[in-house]
Scaffold this active site. Structure first.
Site, PDB file in Angstrom:
ATOM      1  N   HIS A   1       7.216  -6.832  -4.272  1.00 57.56           N
ATOM      2  CA  HIS A   1       7.337  -7.415  -2.944  1.00 57.56           C
ATOM      3  C   HIS A   1       6.052  -8.131  -2.574  1.00 57.56           C
ATOM      4  O   HIS A   1       4.984  -7.861  -3.134  1.00 57.56           O
ATOM      5  CB  HIS A   1       7.647  -6.343  -1.902  1.00 57.56           C
ATOM      6  CG  HIS A   1       6.615  -5.258  -1.820  1.00 57.56           C
ATOM      7  ND1 HIS A   1       6.580  -4.197  -2.701  1.00 57.56           N
ATOM      8  CD2 HIS A   1       5.585  -5.048  -0.971  1.00 57.56           C
ATOM      9  CE1 HIS A   1       5.581  -3.387  -2.399  1.00 57.56           C
ATOM     10  NE2 HIS A   1       4.954  -3.893  -1.356  1.00 57.56           N
TER      11      HIS A   1
ATOM     12  N   CYS B   1      -0.286   0.527   3.030  1.00 60.99           N
ATOM     13  CA  CYS B   1      -0.430  -0.094   1.716  1.00 60.99           C
ATOM     14  C   CYS B   1      -0.858  -1.539   1.919  1.00 60.99           C
ATOM     15  O   CYS B   1      -0.826  -2.051   3.043  1.00 60.99           O
ATOM     16  CB  CYS B   1       0.874  -0.017   0.916  1.00 60.99           C
ATOM     17  SG  CYS B   1       2.218  -1.008   1.586  1.00 60.99           S
TER      18      CYS B   1
END
Length: 689
Positions: free
Chosen positions: A65, A198
């Site tokens: 992603h 993240c």
């Protein structure tokens, strides 16, 4: 999620054998639907995210992603692989692959929906259903939450809706209901607050939160999670934090406002640990609480920015390098913006534009010179911040926010007395040191409240100002002038040697500290409204050398593809664009896989390019831009020749050196098992700053 995934974005027979090929196959579906405008650019962004941390998860899941300017709307593509594809998970290949594409400026609602998918992936019934579904339309509906995933989880849609509404209201996840606690009614359950984050803030952040919450329910523990994702974050209620018995940080980027959690038993791990072993983390923090252990970092607060990102026990030399790099990293955007604006002003209005009157008093909308003067003067103002920002953020790296005021004051004094970048470096270190010294003094309790607002800024600024004006300022200004005069006097062999040295440094660690030292040296020379000719030659040599490694790797994979794995050949395509844009990091995957051949070859080519650029007397007023600022380069044809020569030399050396060894398994034919090791090495290689 109805508009994010359709049957056209589902491939239930994904035949790709590598994660790069899988991402390409799914991305091509996005391109076909107009969701992605530039396939190669998007894949380069996916690869850059993958290089920060592998996106494979235990349980056979891969979630490549990224956020990318090449994405027109948030999109999700799903592929199912019968053979499995290595995404770097500890338990083996992934058979369920979700490619998540978010626009660079995606709004909170879209990111919320993507985060809800991440939470669903922690549901075993949901993933089992995806493994057995036989129709693309049904798979898309299942992922959207339009129909239940399995007989035992009819609330799949409700899970998605709940996750969406919860995150839309804020990133904080609610505590489990008290009724779910297995403790006795008169015994308060153990309470944990957690923070997950993240680099991208789309998938791992929310999966870790879900995993910790589920593990907490199983253990009879109350877990409240603050997700610091791309959609921002809602701070946990201070009362919740105060009542907590322990803290878990599962993160791969710095926890924001970490000092809120000071003084509690703390477990600090990477975000994937929060996903893969939440039960162990909960047990660990409970054990620390029982033993009365409070981590050193929590006991003294959040620590400085360098301490928050570093390792315990780092030596002074390592910390010094990080302090300096902290200042440089904040300064570089000012260099780029200011330098490009000034260069554009020169390109439009000529070098005499630097003598134009202020646009406040004289600006004609229809005159080109007025626009050129406007660009030049905005750029000059941006350049005026360079030394103060450098000094301020060096002090910030040492002493956190209390270091900002004396750092900026010292940096501004350095600019005023013409001490330049040397003065900024010294001012930043002095400011940080003074603040750290003041903070060690025992202060009476009634005065502590005004220390950070009044006392520390006042005393530290006065001390740093005295030292800069009276003690060290004049010697530093003299040293700065001596260095400038030396650069202005460079000619002949001295200039060639300097160009070669800078070329070697630019290609040594490809965006690392040595590369940044050379780049900062070059930008320091042009960070004035009227840089010398020698300074502009140095800037040209540095940028030219920095373009060599990725361009050479791209050329080598083109002319002798059989010497490279399929993964490297795919990376070579992206390296064309990265190299042309002066992004040296484009060569990192090749250097990580074969450092003894790639790095020396790159250094030789970079040194030759740097020396040739100096020999050709090419100049550059812009600090960045690659081939896109060629019109702003003096002697552009010779400049391109210097780059071409270095690229050819590096390419030839790499081809010869690789040809002398026995080809690695998988290097001959695409998609063989040999890609696995290379892919893993690349995935673990951190991106250079």
């Amino acid at each position: 999620m109805s508009d994010m995934i359709t049957a056209d974005l589902v491939d239930l027979d994904l035949s790709a054998e590598t994660k790069e090929a899988a991402a390409r196959a799914l991305a091509e579906r996005m391109v076909a639907l107009g969701r992605v405008t530039d396939l190669e650019g998007f894949l380069a962004d996916v690869a850059a995210r993958e290089a920060q941390m592998p996106t494979g998860l235990d349980g056979g899941i891969g979630i490549p992603h990224c956020r990318s300017e090449h994405v027109t709307e948030p999109t999700l593509a799903f592929g199912r692989s019968a053979a499995g594809i290595d995404f770097g998970a500890a338990d083996g290949p992934a058979d369920l692959i979700f490619l998540i594409a978010a626009p660079a400026g995606a709004d909170d609602a879209h990111l919320t929906i993507l985060s809800s998918l991440a939470r669903q992936l922690m549901n075993a019934e949901f993933t089992d259903a995806l493994r057995s579904v036989g129709d693309a339309t049904a798979a898309a509906a299942m992922i959207r939450g339009d129909e239940p995933a399995a007989a035992g989880s009819q609330d799949s849609a409700a899970v998605s809706e709940a996750a969406s509404s919860e995150t839309a209201a804020g990133s904080t996840t609610p505590a489990p209901d008290a009724a779910q606690d297995t403790s006795s009614a008169d015994e308060r359950p153990f309470r944990i607050v957690a923070v997950t984050s993240c680099p991208t803030g789309i998938a791992h952040t929310y999966m870790a939160a879900e995993s910790l919450e589920n593990a907490g329910r199983d253990a009879g523990v109350e877990v409240v999670v603050e997700t610091q994702g791309s959609a921002g974050f809602t701070r946990l209620d201070p009362a919740v934090i105060a009542a907590a018995d322990g803290v878990i940080f599962a993160h791969d980027v710095s926890v924001r406002e970490k000092d809120r959690f000071a003084g509690k038993p703390t477990v600090d791990v990477g975000v994937k640990a929060g996903i893969n072993r939440p039960g162990e983390l909960i047990a660990e923090v409970r054990g620390k609480a029982e033993r009365g252990e409070v981590s050193a970092g929590a006991a003294r607060g959040a620590g400085t920015p360098v301490e928050r990102t570093g390792e315990s026990g780092e030596g002074y030399g390592t910390k010094l390098r990080k302090w300096l790099m902290s200042g440089v990293s904040y300064m570089v955007p000012f260099v780029a913006a200011g330098g490009l604006l000034i260069a554009l002003g020169f390109a439009i209005g000529g070098y005499e534009i630097k003598s134009a009157p202020s646009v406040m008093n004289h600006f004609v909308w229809t005159q080109t010179d007025s626009w050129a003067a406007l660009l030049f003067q905005i750029g000059a103002v941006a350049f005026g911040f360079l030394v103060p920002v450098l000094a301020g953020y060096i002090a910030y790296g040492m002493a956190d926010r209390p270091g900002l005021v004396p750092g900026f004051v010292g940096g501004m004094i350095a600019s005023t007395i013409n001490a330049g970048f040397l003065g900024g470096l010294v001012a930043g270190l002095l400011a940080g040191g003074v603040v750290l010294s003041i903070q060690k003094v025992r202060i009476p309790a009634p005065v502590r409240g005004i220390m950070p607002v009044v006392v520390i800024p006042l005393i530290s600024s006065a001390i740093v100002g005295f030292l800069m004006f009276v003690v060290v300022g004049k010697p530093i200004a003299s040293a700065q002038k001596g260095m400038t005069d030396w650069l202005n006097g460079l000619s002949g062999s001295n200039a060639l040697l300097l160009g070669a040295l800078l070329g070697l440094m630019m290609c040594f660690d490809l965006g690392g500290p040595v590369n940044k030292v050379a780049y900062t040296f070059a930008t320091a020379g042009i960070a004035v409204s009227n840089p010398s000719d020698s300074a502009m030659k140095i800037m040209a040599a540095v940028m030219a050398a920095g373009m060599v490694p990725p361009l050479a790797m791209a050329l080598a994979t083109t002319v002798r593809g059989k010497l490279f794995t399929q993964t490297e050949r795919e990376n070579g395509k992206a390296a064309w664009v990265l190299g042309a844009s002066f992004i040296s990091e484009g060569a990192i995957p090749f250097a990580a896989a074969d450092p003894l051949r790639v790095i020396p070859s790159s250094m030789v080519g970079g040194a030759i390019t740097g020396a040739l650029s100096m020999a050709f007397s090419t100049t550059l007023r812009a600090p960045h831009g690659g081939i896109f600022v060629v019109p702003l380069i003096g002697n552009p044809f010779l400049y391109l020749i210097a780059i071409a020569v270095g690229v050819c030399v590096t390419t030839a050396l790499v081809v010869v050196l690789k040809g002398m060894r026995k080809p690695a398994p998988g290097a001959v034919s695409p998609g063989t098992a040999g890609d696995t090791a290379t892919t893993s090495a690349e995935a673990k290689q951190p991106v250079a700053a």
